[in-house]
Design a protein around this motif. Structure first.
Motif: not given
Lengths: 149, 126, 358
Positions: B32-35, B86, B112
């Motif tokens: 999971c990557v935070e944009l 997240f 997060c």
């Protein structure tokens, strides 16, 4: 009764039993603690025995950082140990939190939760250093008063 | 990434993973990557005979996405981890720890789990 | 009989690490298992926000102290791919040498702990006695017994001179000789077989479906190993994955035991083919883009997902470790087993909790 007390204190120092708890360490220190127990370093020749039960233990070796979940386990284990007891914090993480000190789930060193008697630095400390820490702990142990009746 | 990436939407992610399973792919993990402040990228990594393949799901943070744990049971751990870190919710998890897999009360509210943000807040409080 | 819930851990004499399993039992038989994690969770993936991409090597090495060399190698490999750095050949071979030495160390450690799990304490001591030779090699070649910090972005930090390689080879000969003496015990002994054969069976299909990795996967008869990808110098070495077919604790024991020999062979081959030249190259620029990179740890496949944004801090670092993948298979191995077998089966996946929770 005093003779008996002196006798017990003396024998306890000659053969302390230790409990080891991994409190969020990377395993580096834990395998060095285990290495102390195995043939090359063999601390059992000094009468030191690794036990699994906190109620049997005199010495408590803690490795690793304290986080929000294991702080309760750590405090619980120390509370279960009979007095007098010595807590030895091992490794950079056990001392201050080490490289992980800024991580969000890390509180810091072991002394944030329980009082620590001996600090052994190193990442990980060598078995010789761990044995040295345990011996230093035993000197403190001799000075600790037995509060039991 | 040099491997093949397929874009999916919350509606198609479950059918797409089912498709992968039928083709004999093994689930490696989810990342999971935070944009930005509102959206996340969830990457599903699959492997078959050492060849990787990825699905990319771009989703808003405040809306639950369907869980693939009914297709690949193994995904329940990583989905719980993403929930912890997240704050996004997975719908239909076979084993839902409800954001307690890793975290205790004290840190669950950190936005997060960002270190930079939580340090800022600490300074504000002082 | 009524169902009983037994908490197993977090402080348990069998595990060096805190793992907590809630076992739902009917009589002595395990019916259901729920894992509880988080005792070692540090949140180190998020440290990318404050440490730059060179400093992260030290963090990655401390994901797990047992396989630290391989973690750092995987991370460096990912950053090198992002930045388009070509690693010198000598560095590739040196990475294989240190990687395989750490595999021998980890497998001997595990064989000892596994023996301890079924109460075979003298075997535990024997395995750890042999392992000390590997620790000596680590200390002589890398400067530290446990965390051998040799990998840097662009190559390795230390070189091996001919004297050192010669000495390493003689030490490895001794290790192999001593491990051979244990073969009869670990693979054929009545006690060992009694406690491991048929315990915690994971079939081939289950292993694939549940995403098992490493010796757990190969113990179920799937010949998959990340070293087949040919990263570092593995492409130039003769390598065939070791498998065993039954999928029980004994098969996993067998795979790890035979891999110890294989690792010794690989170090010998890598030393004999060691090319001369530079050991690292200077790295310029900042990583940008996304990459997924995988290597084979002693415990199985480790995957790093790295996303860089062109600055010195990475956007995201995600680490999927082998034990994380092996926990769902463990949950399917335990039901139907007796309570007394739980420690043996749990150890048979070689759990590394600090890897799992990071």
């Amino acid at each position: 009764m005093d003779y008996l007390k002196v006798f017990i204190t003396k024998s306890r120092i000659k053969s302390p039993w230790l409990l080891h708890f991994d409190c969020g360490s990377c395993n580096g220190c834990d395998i060095e603690v285990l290495a102390c127990l195995t043939p090359v370093y063999d601390i059992e020749r000094f009468g030191i025995i690794n036990v699994g039960n906190p109620k049997h233990a005199d010495l408590f070796l803690v490795t690793g950082t304290v986080n929000h979940r294991n702080k309760k386990v750590l405090a619980n284990l120390v509370a279960q140990m009979p007095d007098p007891k010595v807590v030895v914090a091992l490794g950079s993480c056990g001392l201050t939190g080490g490289v992980f000190r800024e991580a969000y789930n890390v509180i810091g060193g072991v002394d944030k939760v329980v009082p620590v008697d001996v600090y052994v630095p190193g990442c990980p400390p060598k078995p010789e250093a761990i044995i040295d820490g345990v011996v230093t702990g035993l000197e403190k142990f001799a000075r600790k008063k037995d509060d039991r009746p | 990434m040099k491997e093949k990436v397929i874009s999916v939407t919350p509606e198609t992610v479950v059918s797409q993973t089912l498709d992968m399973k039928k083709k004999g792919y093994r689930l490696v993990t989810l990342s999971c990557v935070e944009l930005d402040a509102d959206t996340l990228d969830i990457l599903y990594h699959f492997d078959k005979d050492l060849d990787l393949m990825h699905l990319r799901l771009t989703a808003p943070k405040n809306k639950a996405v369907p869980s693939i744990s009914s297709v690949y049971f193994a995904s329940f751990l990583v989905e719980n981890e993403i929930q912890d870190q997240f704050g996004i919710r997975f719908e239909g998890l076979v084993l839902d720890y409800d954001r307690t897999l890793y975290l205790e009360e004290e840190v669950r509210d950190a936005p997060c789990c960002r270190i930079a943000v939580s340090e800022e807040e600490k300074n504000k409080g002082e | 009989m009524a169902r009983t819930i037994i908490p197993f851990g977090p402080q348990h004499p069998v595990f060096p690490e805190p793992l907590h399993l809630k076992l739902v039992l009917e009589d002595e038989i395990v019916k259901e298992v729920v894992p509880a994690l988080g005792f070692v969770h540090r949140g180190l993936e998020r440290l990318v926000e404050i440490r730059d991409f060179h400093q992260m090597i030290q963090i990655c090495e401390r994901v797990c102290g047992i396989c630290s060399t391989v973690h750092a190698q995987c991370y460096c490999q990912g950053i090198e791919e992002l930045m388009g750095v070509e690693v010198p050949d000598r560095a590739k071979f040196l990475r294989v040498i240190w990687g395989e030495i750490s595999r021998i160390q980890s497998h001997l450690l595990w064989l000892g702990l596994f023996a301890d799990a079924f109460g075979f304490e003298s075997l535990f001591m024997q395995c750890w006695r042999i392992r000390e030779r590997i620790m000596d090699i680590n200390e002589a070649t890398g400067g530290n017994r446990v965390i051998v910090s040799v990998n840097v972005i662009g190559g390795v930090r230390r070189d091996l001179d001919p004297d050192m390689t010669r000495w390493t080879l003689t030490q490895l000969d001794l290790v192999e000789k001593e491990v051979r003496q244990l073969e009869k015990v670990l693979l054929d002994d009545y006690t060992v077989r009694k406690r491991t054969v048929g315990k915690g069976v994971l079939t081939r299909d289950q292993a694939l479906e549940l995403g098992a990795a490493g010796p757990t996967l190969r113990g179920s008869g799937v010949a998959q190993d990340m070293r087949q990808l040919g990263y570092a110098a593995y492409g130039e070495l003769s390598y065939e994955p070791v498998t065993a077919g039954d999928g029980d604790a004994y098969s996993r024991n067998r795979v790890r035991f035979l891999e110890t020999y294989q690792a010794v062979e690989l170090v010998r081959e890598a030393i004999s083919k060691l090319p001369s030249g530079e050991i690292n190259v200077k790295v310029k620029g900042k990583p940008e883009g996304e990459v997924v990179t995988r290597v084979e740890q002693p415990r199985g496949e480790v995957m790093y997902y790295i996303k860089g944004n062109g600055s010195k801090n990475l956007d995201r670092l995600r680490i999927r470790t082998p034990t994380f993948a092996n926990i769902p298979p463990l949950l399917s191995m335990l039901p139907g087993m007796e309570l007394a077998d739980v420690p043996v089966i749990t150890l048979s996946i070689d759990p590394c909790i600090s890897c799992t929770e990071r």
